[in-house]
Design an enzyme around this catalytic site. Structure first.
Site, PDB file in Angstrom:
ATOM      1  N   TYR A  90       0.774  -1.255   0.014  1.00  0.00           N
ATOM      2  CA  TYR A  90       0.083   0.115  -0.179  1.00  0.00           C
ATOM      3  C   TYR A  90       0.782   1.089  -0.088  1.00  0.00           C
ATOM      4  O   TYR A  90       2.073   1.241   0.077  1.00  0.00           O
ATOM      5  CB  TYR A  90      -1.176   0.184   1.085  1.00  0.00           C
ATOM      6  CG  TYR A  90      -0.781  -0.147   2.600  1.00  0.00           C
ATOM      7  CD1 TYR A  90       0.202   0.364   3.205  1.00  0.00           C
ATOM      8  CD2 TYR A  90      -1.798  -0.358   3.309  1.00  0.00           C
ATOM      9  CE1 TYR A  90       0.662   0.135   4.582  1.00  0.00           C
ATOM     10  CE2 TYR A  90      -1.664  -0.667   4.897  1.00  0.00           C
ATOM     11  CZ  TYR A  90      -0.411  -0.044   5.407  1.00  0.00           C
ATOM     12  OH  TYR A  90      -0.185  -0.240   6.670  1.00  0.00           O
ATOM     13  N   GLU A  91       0.361   2.440  -0.354  1.00  0.00           N
ATOM     14  CA  GLU A  91       0.961   3.653  -0.414  1.00  0.00           C
ATOM     15  C   GLU A  91       1.866   3.789  -1.431  1.00  0.00           C
ATOM     16  O   GLU A  91       2.787   4.432  -1.394  1.00  0.00           O
ATOM     17  CB  GLU A  91       1.508   3.904   0.936  1.00  0.00           C
ATOM     18  CG  GLU A  91       1.412   5.400   1.473  1.00  0.00           C
ATOM     19  CD  GLU A  91       0.094   5.819   1.538  1.00  0.00           C
ATOM     20  OE1 GLU A  91      -0.683   5.130   2.077  1.00  0.00           O
ATOM     21  OE2 GLU A  91      -0.150   6.746   0.804  1.00  0.00           O
ATOM     22  N   GLY A  92       1.494   2.974  -2.632  1.00  0.00           N
ATOM     23  CA  GLY A  92       2.458   2.968  -3.782  1.00  0.00           C
ATOM     24  C   GLY A  92       3.298   1.555  -3.574  1.00  0.00           C
ATOM     25  O   GLY A  92       3.914   1.605  -2.603  1.00  0.00           O
ATOM     26  N   GLN A 126       7.559   2.862  -5.889  1.00  0.00           N
ATOM     27  CA  GLN A 126       8.897   3.381  -5.257  1.00  0.00           C
ATOM     28  C   GLN A 126       9.849   3.502  -6.027  1.00  0.00           C
ATOM     29  O   GLN A 126      10.635   4.506  -6.322  1.00  0.00           O
ATOM     30  CB  GLN A 126       9.010   3.062  -3.794  1.00  0.00           C
ATOM     31  CG  GLN A 126       7.686   2.924  -2.789  1.00  0.00           C
ATOM     32  CD  GLN A 126       7.146   4.308  -2.747  1.00  0.00           C
ATOM     33  OE1 GLN A 126       7.602   5.279  -2.524  1.00  0.00           O
ATOM     34  NE2 GLN A 126       5.728   4.298  -2.668  1.00  0.00           N
TER      35      GLN A 126
END
Lengths: 572, 572
Positions: free
Chosen positions: B431-433, B438
């Site tokens: 999650y969060e990319g 990243q």
């Protein structure tokens, strides 16, 4: 998308890379011709795809449970098990004298991979029985063999292994279960065993436990341990399961995965047992069983890698997301380089491990069947076994992890099944001797020959390097750098006076060996195969093998660094 | 054994390695003195150890559930949340104008690590609110800020992020949720959002959703997206939660872990929302929130590494098994070299990641507070953010995996908690990319400056190499080899005309960068610290850093290998 058995890949490696067609030239496995193999693999693949794969999720969602002292299995497992037994797959490598199919381990390994890919938790049951068949064939008295082996080979009865106790895990010698002689030649077994896979269930007429225990005069440690066969129901003279023995499952573990496979705590309270092998010869008998089980567990790791790869690839081919970076892409996430990297890594590692497991099985077969050089084959198999187990299961964990990642958020929710592979496979790196134990075996017992067997394997790698050097010089060079780093590490290990210096580097050494052998098989396959085989070899060697010299550096760095922090300093 | 907050390690890195005491010399953070830091960390550690850690297993065993349209949280979570809110920890980095504590991110990161180590699933709730506070401070109109921020800072209300839709995950631009203007200046929001962490619960008076949606005239793709604040209950003029808005959680995901954190599918049916930031400026506002959230998720990875390490070490110090290979050992499995290797690996990686996360937070603080050179600090923080997120969470997964392995069979049963860390942490890599995203950020947007910011970081590594070269030449050499391999890779990436060539190597590149920075911090710590710091640096650099040149070789190998197999060939 369901599981598709990779029969073509198996056949290619058996026939074109490993030369396993040599088996059919032996007297023992003369019947294992290409046609037989074809038929066996086709039939097993149908069982795996059509019957077993649909059960996998049910096992996860509806774990086996203990009710009123007996284990109720997951929905559908009993009929799935019946299909395995009726197909003859439980006894496929058992000796024909007692109803086995007498197939070479090489083929049995293929079948076990398929069954485990389809439903790991259920497939563990016949795997345990296969180990028991092997142990009884080699070590039990005639009357025991005649009574039990036909029932085990047919799958009417199933087998378990009882080693571990709360204080005796990796250190089997610490066990306390005792065996007291009865007047009729049997023994009264008393003690508690833990982590007993399929310790009880409702799918077969009897559950036969092989139990390690100590006789009253048994020496301390592993030397004083004996092996006993302790059935759930004591067979009558006609071999029918009779009175209940004095044993029971007292609880089942609540595990991270493999929910369909009941893991029992077993209690024996003066249960009646029969000695298998000589008194105080339990460890030798157990090792027969465990060595094959170690290969079998490596194959479990392989099986989950294959299944996780297939699921992730199917998802990636289907999932549309983001602008394609390619001029002519598929429009799915398969166009993205990082997704490709994950899938190529998964595939390369999976094929590497399959080759290692098959070559290990082939060596063990040749150790029995070859007309000459049986000892060398046995030594080769003995080196490959811990690599197959530890590198195979580490790879299973790694590939399943990548499979979750390919799925993104969908990988973390349970509906896709990607998470189940990740949870299920994790135990394979632990049971049947943790992967750390396997690595220690590789650098101690398996170097007791001064490194001869391991160097012989590295010489095979060298031969591949030479064969490929003209056509693929860059790949040959990278593989050769890996080979050389390992060679130097073997030399350093053999020269190390203190065994703990080797143990300190055992885990990276085993991984380096696995990767190098894997690269070697991929390159051999490229030499024997088409452009796709070459593409996989290129990826595997260029992206995964550069790690080998780094691993060897860590392997040779010695024990001092590991102990430089006191327990208190570690904690602070 | 319960969680023990590593306050001493945090203080050592902040003061002695990173020079974070420079913060107190700025006007903005003048109050963040050593004494304040001491008091803050001491109080937060008590909260984590005494209040939150006891909740962790309850969250796993008794997941949040959806009942009659509202989410019921796990036993004890509501009172745990109250303790967090009452301690001021939700709003610790919020601006004091609206009731925040105004602490630097550097200290907030320490506190977030502790709360997450103690109970990851609950700690995710204030982390989401912190991101929302940040976004509203920067982008919302005054009346919105005055109304919402005090409630969010106090923890009376909580916040969520609503980005993902079934067809719009990593590709946010594909979203379909629409926002239609109402006559009163508000908007009617309609659509479905998935994977909404803490999308609903019973622990606070209101749940405020930040929702990405498209205006009727919104451009396609990410450019046309706007951000809206959509509260569960619409506040009245006095700021009391009033009538229920037209939104609801329609289901919760069945996840592999993080069971205590409800992950909702949220449905908005002409729900009333307020625009945050300019029309079609949603992505910019969201990135404010996401950048901090990315560091926050990296810290989650760190938190699980720390907690898993502590649990594994405690187990190893307690577990007696096998003959000790040492003349004067402890008699526990801690004597075994392979167990030591696992624990040293866990500790070295954990400390590496802590240093990276703290340095990232420190850079982001200095980007706001420094009197000169804010841009350089911001660029430094921008490079460290994806590394903190991806290397931090990969490390969390890896360390939790080793934690399971140290426990042996006990790691696979759920009672020990080792398995929970392994399951819980896995989502942080997604999650969060995803970590792949990243890595792509690191080699594309974060190299858009021609590599200046990344080279500046590598120059810092070079300075450590020089500082250590006299006293520890071997460590300096290994670190320098890593630095050099990265430097060459930066040069190659910047010269690559096709961005996809960089994307092909992004993941190994990010890992190589994380390891190299980690080694650099360990060595700086050794230069500033005692023999134990040196011992950890020796292990980390000698055993973990040799992988860096191998990773860089893979990073530079280009995209061709990755695409060499067709989708059909991959599947065969």
């Amino acid at each position: 998308m369901t599981y598709h058995a990779p029969v073509a890949d198996m056949r290619f490696y058996l026939d074109r890379v490993l030369g396993a067609d040599r088996l059919a030239a032996t007297a023992l496995f003369a019947e294992a011709t290409a046609d037989t193999a074809e038929a066996i693999l086709a039939e097993a693949s149908r069982l795996a795809q059509d019957v077993l794969a649909p059960l996998n999720r049910a096992g996860d969602l509806h774990p086996a449970r203990l009710e009123n002292g007996v284990v109720r299995t997951s929905p559908g497992f009993a009929s799935g098990y019946r299909a395995i037994a009726e197909g003859g797959w439980v006894g496929m490598s058992g000796a024909p004298d007692w109803g086995g199919m007498g197939l070479p381990m090489t083929l049995a390994t293929c079948v076990n991979e398929m069954m485990a890919s389809a439903c790991l938790s259920l497939s563990l049951n016949p795997l345990m029985t296969q180990g028991q068949i092997e142990a009884l064939e080699h070590h039990a008295a005639d009357d025991i063999r005649d009574l039990y082996l036909p029932k085990l080979n047919s799958g009417e009865w199933t087998g378990t292994m009882n080693l571990t106790e709360p204080q005796a895990g990796s250190d089997v010698g610490a066990l306390r279960t005792k065996a007291e002689p009865n007047v009729d030649g049997t023994y009264a077994i008393t003690g508690q065993k833990i982590y007993i896979s399929w310790g009880d269930h409702d799918m077969a007429g009897n559950v036969c436990h092989l139990v390690l225990a100590r006789l009253p005069d048994g020496a301390p440690g592993t030397r004083g341990i004996s092996l006993f066969l302790v059935p759930k129901f004591i067979p009558d003279a006609q071999g029918r399961p009779g009175v209940a023995n004095s044993l029971r499952p007292i609880s089942l573990e609540h595990k991270m995965g493999l929910h369909g496979s009941p893991t029992a705590v077993m209690e024996y309270d003066r249960a009646t047992g029969w000695l298998v092998g000589p008194p105080q010869g339990g460890m030798a008998a157990m090792f027969t069983m465990m060595n094959n089980a170690r290969l079998g567990v490596g194959v479990q790791g392989l099986s989950q890698a294959e299944a996780a790869f297939q699921k992730a690839l199917a998802y990636a081919r289907d999932r549309r997301q983001g602008r394609s970076p390619l001029a002519e892409g598929t429009g799915t996430i398969l166009d993205h380089a990082d997704v490709r990297r994950m899938l190529m890594t998964m595939k390369a590692l999976t094929v590497m491990v399959r080759a290692i497991c098959l070559d290990c099985a082939f060596s063990l077969d040749m150790a029995r069947a070859a007309e000459t050089g049986q000892e060398a084959w046995a030594a080769r198999g003995a080196v490959l076994t811990p690599i197959a187990k530890a590198f195979g299961t580490d790879t299973g964990c790694r590939v399943a992890e990548l499979g979750v990642q390919v799925h993104g958020g969908m990988g973390y929710v349970e509906e896709t099944g990607a998470a189940q592979f990740y949870r299920d496979v994790r135990v394979t790196a632990i049971y049947e001797g943790t992967n750390g134990i396997q690595a220690m075996d590789l650098v101690a017992r398996k170097l007791a020959d001064g490194g001869a067997a391991q160097r012989a394997l590295l010489d095979e790698v060298g031969a591949t390097v030479r064969a490929a050097s003209a056509a693929h010089p860059d790949l040959a060079d990278t593989l050769d750098a890996a080979r050389q780093a390992l060679e130097e590490t073997v030399t350093a290990f053999v020269a190390a006076p203190d065994l703990n210096e080797r143990f300190a580097g055992a885990t990276p050494y085993l991984r380096a060996f696995g990767l190098t052998l894997g690269g070697h098989y991929l390159l051999k396959a490229a030499l024997a195969g088409d452009a796709d085989r070459l593409a996989l070899a290129r990826f595997g060697i260029r992206h995964l093998l550069p790690e080998v010299p780094a691993l060897c550096a860590s392997a040779r760095a010695g024990a001092e660094d590991l102990y430089a922090l006191s327990p208190e300093a570690l904690a602070s």
